[in-house]
Motif scaffolding. Structure first.
Motif, PDB file in Angstrom:
ATOM      1  N   ALA A  39      21.790  10.793  84.257  1.00  0.00           N
ATOM      2  CA  ALA A  39      21.592  11.994  83.439  1.00  0.00           C
ATOM      3  C   ALA A  39      20.594  11.775  82.306  1.00  0.00           C
ATOM      4  N   ILE A  40      20.655  10.623  81.641  1.00  0.00           N
ATOM      5  CA  ILE A  40      19.829  10.369  80.450  1.00  0.00           C
ATOM      6  C   ILE A  40      18.616   9.530  80.829  1.00  0.00           C
ATOM      7  N   ASP A  41      17.458   9.923  80.361  1.00  0.00           N
ATOM      8  CA  ASP A  41      16.222   9.204  80.677  1.00  0.00           C
ATOM      9  C   ASP A  41      15.726   8.353  79.505  1.00  0.00           C
ATOM     10  N   ILE A  42      15.811   8.888  78.289  1.00  0.00           N
ATOM     11  CA  ILE A  42      15.235   8.222  77.115  1.00  0.00           C
ATOM     12  C   ILE A  42      16.270   8.170  75.987  1.00  0.00           C
ATOM     13  N   ILE A  43      16.358   7.027  75.304  1.00  0.00           N
ATOM     14  CA  ILE A  43      17.150   6.920  74.076  1.00  0.00           C
ATOM     15  C   ILE A  43      16.193   6.588  72.932  1.00  0.00           C
ATOM     16  N   VAL A  44      16.194   7.435  71.906  1.00  0.00           N
ATOM     17  CA  VAL A  44      15.376   7.214  70.717  1.00  0.00           C
ATOM     18  C   VAL A  44      16.311   6.782  69.591  1.00  0.00           C
ATOM     19  N   GLN A  45      16.106   5.589  69.062  1.00  0.00           N
ATOM     20  CA  GLN A  45      16.972   5.056  68.016  1.00  0.00           C
ATOM     21  C   GLN A  45      16.326   5.239  66.646  1.00  0.00           C
TER      22      GLN A  45
END
Length: 458
Positions: free
Chosen positions: A373-379
């Motif tokens: 479901a999730i493609d990118i994580i921005v921290q």
């Protein structure tokens, strides 16, 4: 006499004084630097002067004209005694502003109008703090007493159909401009009401504008722009006050105006710029404990509203399961935020939240749902100097065994701390090219040649 009720009218005149009250000396609300509004200090002192002279309860029934008639001579005397150099037009404007503020949120109204202030933190009626450019400062603002502060609090929460009292001592609300408000009162707030107001810029931040604050660099913006336009689902992770919502607002600028967006929030604060936005907000239970509408129910309902993308202000519980289902069933490009300190922690928290939904899913199947479901994580992170940075951008690449695989594309490297406490560091690529680059190229979206060169300081 001021504050005396009669059968025919409400008299809102000032109580006569036997001896004139001394006008306090003009002081700064903070020792750091002058705010954007040069009249702010004067307004703060004027409020303090008026607080002790007005029957504040009567203000709720007084008209604007009545207040203007009574405060005009007081404002004139105050300015004269304080030896402030302003002309007649500025004096009239100060009087009008003061009347508006007394009808609004009282002593904190000038702070709400100062765009340089990000947070207003009220620690009981005695002390008010602000955050400006990441630094906390105490102000000279005060409320007359606890009852005065509670009147302002009730005005805020009643405007959005909520309540705060002993039976419901915590509440989330919002102001008319979208600023987020959290209130805690007795008995859980031992010393008196605690109010936190998170303000939002009247001019929404763009990612390009965040470059000016050294929060992100142009190649990172290009990656996120292409990810949004290629309909990659994005999770923005970070701690409290790290800029998650600001970043989510900025990312939404790259969504096509032809798409239908549905936003879901506890307290509506997103400032999306697209013309086709449907906004949904949760609702707490009423006095009888009925009528509650939770985020999970709103996510389910949003799926019936023909959205192209769903944007959840923040996932906190069981609605994470429905959000993942939406992302996996034709609503690619959806976005949300989560409280977590690292991208790996964000995945762990998401897994726990899905488990709260009570579904009969194994840990492996939950992780599989997250990975697909999730493609990118921005921290994001708020550093010790008050600055906010995008410290990592990572891509989910699938499962390997029982573990969700992450590959970091960009990160922020700390190098040193300057004598004034400023964090010295640099943004760099890791040398990894995102897997979706080829798919993006088929849509005419291309990355710069050296976008992922680890030898280049961004």
């Amino acid at each position: 006499m001021f504050g005396r009720f009669t059968n025919s009218q409400v008299d809102v005149r000032i109580e006569p004084q036997v001896e004139a009250e001394p006008v306090p000396r003009i002081t700064h609300i903070a020792s750091q630097e002058m705010p954007a509004d040069p009249m702010l200090h004067l307004k703060v002192e004027l409020h303090s002067h008026l607080i002790d002279r007005f029957n504040l309860a009567v203000l709720e029934t007084a008209t604007r004209d009545q207040i203007l008639n009574d405060i005009r001579p007081i404002v004139r005397d105050f300015v004269r005694t304080a030896a402030v150099a302003i002309n007649a037009r500025e004096l009239d404007q100060l009087t009008l502003d003061t009347a508006d503020e007394m009808l609004g949120l009282g002593p904190i109204e000038p702070l709400l109008k100062d765009d340089s202030i990000a947070d207003i933190l009220i620690n009981t009626h005695r002390r008010v703090f602000i955050e400006r450019r990441g630094v906390l400062e105490e102000t000279g603002i005060r409320f007359r007493d606890e009852a005065h502060l509670l009147r302002v609090v009730n005005k805020i929460v009643a405007a959005v159909g909520r309540r705060v009292d002993e039976s419901m001592p915590m509440v989330d609300a919002r102001l008319a401009d979208g600023s987020r408000v959290n209130v805690a009162v007795r008995p859980i707030s031992i010393d008196g009401p605690l109010v936190s107001i998170r303000k939002f810029s009247r001019r929404p931040y763009s990612l390009e504008r965040l470059v000016e604050f050294n929060s992100i660099r142009p190649p990172m913006i290009e990656l996120l722009r292409i990810a949004v336009q290629a309909k990659k689902s994005i999770l923005v992770s970070g701690g409290t006050g790290s800029g998650k919502t600001t970043l989510l607002n900025a990312l939404s600028n790259y969504i096509s105006p032809r798409e239908r967006l549905i936003t879901i929030e506890d307290a509506a604060e997103l400032q999306l710029q697209q013309p086709h936005v449907g906004r949904l907000e949760t609702r707490p239970p009423n006095v009888e404990g009925k009528g509650e509408v939770r985020q999970r129910e709103l996510v389910k309902n949003a799926l019936r509203m023909r959205p192209d993308r769903i944007i959840v202000g923040e996932v906190r519980g069981e609605e994470a399961f429905d959000m993942l289902q939406a992302m996996n069933t034709g609503h690619e490009g959806s976005m949300t935020t989560i409280h977590a300190n690292t991208p790996r922690d964000a995945l762990g928290r998401m897994e726990q939240m899905v488990g709260m939904a009570g579904t009969a899913m194994t840990q492996e199947s939950i992780r599989g749902q997250i990975a697909s479901a999730i493609d990118i994580i921005v921290q994001t992170q708020r550093l010790s100097d008050g600055g906010r940075r995008v410290v990592s951008i990572s891509e989910l690449t699938g499962m390997e065994g029982h573990v969700v695989q992450l590959q970091e594309i960009y990160h922020f490297i700390r190098r040193d701390v300057a004598t004034d406490g400023t964090i010295i560091g640099e943004f760099r690529a890791t040398g990894v090219r995102p897997r979706f680059a080829q798919e993006a190229a088929t849509l005419g979206l291309h990355f710069a040649k050296d976008a992922f060169n680890p030898q280049v300081v961004l």
